[in-house]
Enzyme design. Structure first.
Site, short mmCIF file in Angstrom:
data_model
loop_
_atom_site.label_atom_id
_atom_site.label_comp_id
_atom_site.label_asym_id
_atom_site.label_seq_id
_atom_site.Cartn_x
_atom_site.Cartn_y
_atom_site.Cartn_z
N THR A 115 0.87 -1.18 0.00
CA THR A 115 0.00 0.00 0.00
C THR A 115 0.90 1.23 0.00
OG1 THR A 115 -0.14 -0.22 2.42
CG2 THR A 115 -2.01 -1.04 1.14
N PHE A 175 2.69 -5.62 12.91
CA PHE A 175 3.65 -4.72 13.57
C PHE A 175 5.08 -5.22 13.49
CE2 PHE A 175 -0.50 -4.17 15.49
CZ PHE A 175 -0.65 -2.79 15.47
N CYS A 211 7.78 1.80 5.60
CA CYS A 211 6.59 2.04 6.45
C CYS A 211 6.49 3.46 7.00
CB CYS A 211 6.54 1.03 7.58
SG CYS A 211 6.22 -0.63 6.96
N LYS A 252 17.88 0.10 7.20
CA LYS A 252 18.34 -0.19 8.55
C LYS A 252 19.11 -1.51 8.50
CE LYS A 252 14.29 -2.59 10.31
NZ LYS A 252 13.37 -2.70 11.41
P1 NAD Z 1 6.10 -5.99 -0.45
O1 NAD Z 1 6.20 -4.96 -1.50
O2 NAD Z 1 7.37 -6.58 0.11
O3 NAD Z 1 5.20 -7.19 -0.93
C1 NAD Z 1 3.97 -7.05 -1.59
C2 NAD Z 1 3.75 -8.30 -2.43
O4 NAD Z 1 2.42 -8.28 -2.94
C3 NAD Z 1 4.68 -8.40 -3.65
O5 NAD Z 1 5.31 -9.66 -3.66
C4 NAD Z 1 3.73 -8.22 -4.84
O6 NAD Z 1 4.14 -8.93 -5.99
C5 NAD Z 1 2.45 -8.80 -4.26
N1 NAD Z 1 1.23 -8.40 -4.97
C6 NAD Z 1 0.87 -7.18 -5.46
N2 NAD Z 1 -0.33 -7.25 -6.05
C7 NAD Z 1 -0.76 -8.53 -5.94
C8 NAD Z 1 -1.94 -9.21 -6.35
N3 NAD Z 1 -2.91 -8.58 -7.01
N4 NAD Z 1 -2.03 -10.53 -6.07
C9 NAD Z 1 -1.04 -11.16 -5.42
N5 NAD Z 1 0.09 -10.58 -5.00
C10 NAD Z 1 0.24 -9.26 -5.25
O7 NAD Z 1 5.26 -5.31 0.72
P2 NAD Z 1 5.43 -5.51 2.30
O8 NAD Z 1 6.63 -4.77 2.77
O9 NAD Z 1 5.29 -6.96 2.63
O10 NAD Z 1 4.15 -4.72 2.82
C11 NAD Z 1 2.84 -5.22 2.64
C12 NAD Z 1 1.90 -4.42 3.52
O11 NAD Z 1 2.23 -4.61 4.90
C13 NAD Z 1 1.96 -2.90 3.30
O12 NAD Z 1 0.67 -2.38 3.47
C14 NAD Z 1 2.87 -2.43 4.40
O13 NAD Z 1 2.61 -1.09 4.77
C15 NAD Z 1 2.49 -3.36 5.53
N6 NAD Z 1 3.54 -3.57 6.53
C16 NAD Z 1 4.83 -3.70 6.14
C17 NAD Z 1 5.81 -3.94 7.10
C18 NAD Z 1 7.25 -4.08 6.70
O14 NAD Z 1 8.11 -4.00 7.58
N7 NAD Z 1 7.58 -4.29 5.44
C19 NAD Z 1 5.46 -4.04 8.46
C20 NAD Z 1 4.12 -3.92 8.81
C21 NAD Z 1 3.17 -3.68 7.84
#
Ligand code: NAD
Length: 433
Positions: free
Chosen positions: A87, A153, A264, A324
């Site tokens: 997102t 988280f 994030c 980080k």
């Molecule tokens: P990311 O970019 O690492 O992974 C997202 C994945 O979703 C990718 O592999 C992408 O190919 C896949 N994707 C996109 N559209 C898709 C679809 N239509 N069908 C199937 N797969 C699809 O993202 P992330 O870092 O894992 O973050 C995901 C969410 O979690 C975000 O909203 C983020 O804010 C939240 N979040 C992230 C963290 C963090 O530390 N990275 C921590 C807490 C919350």
């Protein structure tokens, strides 16, 4: 045993999927990135996260964890569908929900019987309600679905430990059935006495933003006090330490330096400002935290400028590229902002990171990637320590001096001892002293 469909296999989706499989559930992970799914099927994790590859392999071999690009069949088999897609900032501060809504559209025709659709992604307040409406409009006849919000988280770099031993689990749901299914899923953590906060969907969505923004505020506050320390002859390390000893304040997230980055905090603070704006209120403290953070890279570069008497034609070694330590994630990394500013001032950049080199290579930036910290420093006019990897904390300082053309160090994470650096003949600067 519950069957779960996890849509999105990024840092959050893959960690959550592997951990829920480790709890004894059957988890089918789906991603639109076919290459990613192939890698995972071959036992390889597409990004760096300590302990994750072992956990994935173990659960894959036990046939609790599987990977597919076939969303319909995964949805049909599951009783709970998690959405963990990105997102990101859509460019104006608002969260881009297009990936999330696309998933809701794609899963809807394949829902049957009763299922819970859980948003794991960080989403603005009101998104769960919109998902509920979409499902209501798109569900096939006879199918029933409840929406739940279950914000994550975990921190990259310690994601498994964070998921397995969280400070709390937040569940936003509105029906007994959905609440029960979610509680049951987290039972192994409940048995470890993890607090489980069960609440409404809007509240759950806001808890995530309110928490991240608070941590960002704490960092920016420490940086603001660091600016003041530099002007009045105080030392932020001691100020922050003594502040942190007050239990009401706590010692975490009070480190002064080049500020927060990553996938994030920057986008979540901006999104919270927009959420507040849309709701007709002003998130003034969060706006101030964002402003303070935005200046940090320029302050760091200015320190290099001052110590070198200009940057044009100089070569700077950047140690650390990931946002980080213990991750290869370079999204919104301070190093990339510093790199852009240094180039703008006419400096050349050499860089090294223990794990993020491939990610940076794929960005095709104008910099020389080196195979070690010492190689990056070889012949450079200054070293800027940007990511506090442990291996940079323990560098041989004599060797560092010999490698550098000029003994100039800008310590963007306040890692080294100022007195010792000066004693060794470095022209050294850090933050907040
Ligand atoms: P990311 O970019 O690492 O992974 C997202 C994945 O979703 C990718 O592999 C992408 O190919 C896949 N994707 C996109 N559209 C898709 C679809 N239509 N069908 C199937 N797969 C699809 O993202 P992330 O870092 O894992 O973050 C995901 C969410 O979690 C975000 O909203 C983020 O804010 C939240 N979040 C992230 C963290 C963090 O530390 N990275 C921590 C807490 C919350």
């Amino acid at each position: 045993m519950v069957t779960i469909c996890m849509v999105g296999t990024g840092y959050v989706g893959l960690v959550t999927g592997a951990c829920l499989a480790d709890f004894g559930n059957r988890v089918i992970c789906v991603d639109v990135d076919a290459q990613r799914i192939e890698m995972l099927k071959n036992g390889r994790v597409p990004f760096f996260e300590p302990l994750l590859e072992d956990l994935v392999q173990r659960n894959y071999e036990a046939q609790r964890l599987s990977f597919t690009a076939d969303l319909p069949s995964a949805v049909r088999e599951a009783s709970i569908v998690f959405i963990a897609v990105g997102t990101p900032d859509r460019g104006d501060g608002h969260a881009d929900l297009s990936y999330l809504f696309k998933v809701v559209e794609d899963i809807s025709p394949h829902l049957s019987g009763y299922k819970v659709v859980v948003t794991k992604s960080t989403v603005p307040v009101g998104t769960g309600r919109r998902v509920q409406q979409m499902l209501h409009d798109l569900l096939p006849a006879g199918a029933e679905a409840d929406v739940a919000s279950n914000p994550e988280f975990l921190r990259e770099g310690s994601a498994i430990e964070d998921f397995m031993r969280p400070n709390r689990v937040v569940i936003g749901a509105e029906t007994d059935r959905a609440r029960e299914q979610m509680r049951e899923l987290y039972r192994p953590l409940y048995l470890l006495e993890t607090p489980i906060v069960v609440t409404g969907i809007e509240t759950a969505e806001l808890i995530k933003y309110a928490s991240n923004a608070f941590l960002a505020v704490k960092i920016s506050y420490a940086n603001e006090i660091a600016n003041l320390c530099e002007r009045v002859g105080a030392d932020i390390k001691v100020v922050a330490k003594a502040m942190g000893l007050d239990h009401r304040i706590g010692s975490k997230f009070l480190h002064a330096g080049v500020g927060y980055g990553g996938s994030c905090f920057p986008k979540d603070t901006e999104a919270l400002i927009k959420i507040a704006e849309t709701a007709g209120t002003d998130a003034r403290i969060v706006r101030a935290a964002v402003d303070v953070n935005r200046e940090r890279a320029a302050i760091a570069v200015d320190k290099a400028h001052k110590l070198l008497g200009g940057l044009s034609g100089k070569t700077i070694a950047l140690l650390g590229l990931a946002f980080k330590p213990n991750t290869d994630d370079v999204r919104e990394a301070a190093a990339l902002k510093i790199h852009a500013l240094l180039r703008r001032h006419g400096a050349a950049v050499r860089a090294f990171d223990p794990v993020a080199m491939e990610r940076v290579r794929s960005l095709a930036l104008d910099l020389t990637l080196c195979s070690s910290a010492y190689e990056a420093m070889q012949g450079a006019d200054a070293m800027m320590l940007v990511t506090e990897w442990n291996e940079f904390r323990t560098l041989d300082l004599q060797r560092m001096r010999q490698a550098l053309r000029q003994p100039v160090v800008i310590d963007c994470r306040n890692v080294y001892d100022r007195e010792r650096m000066v004693e060794l003949g470095f022209r050294y600067d850090a933050f907040g002293a």
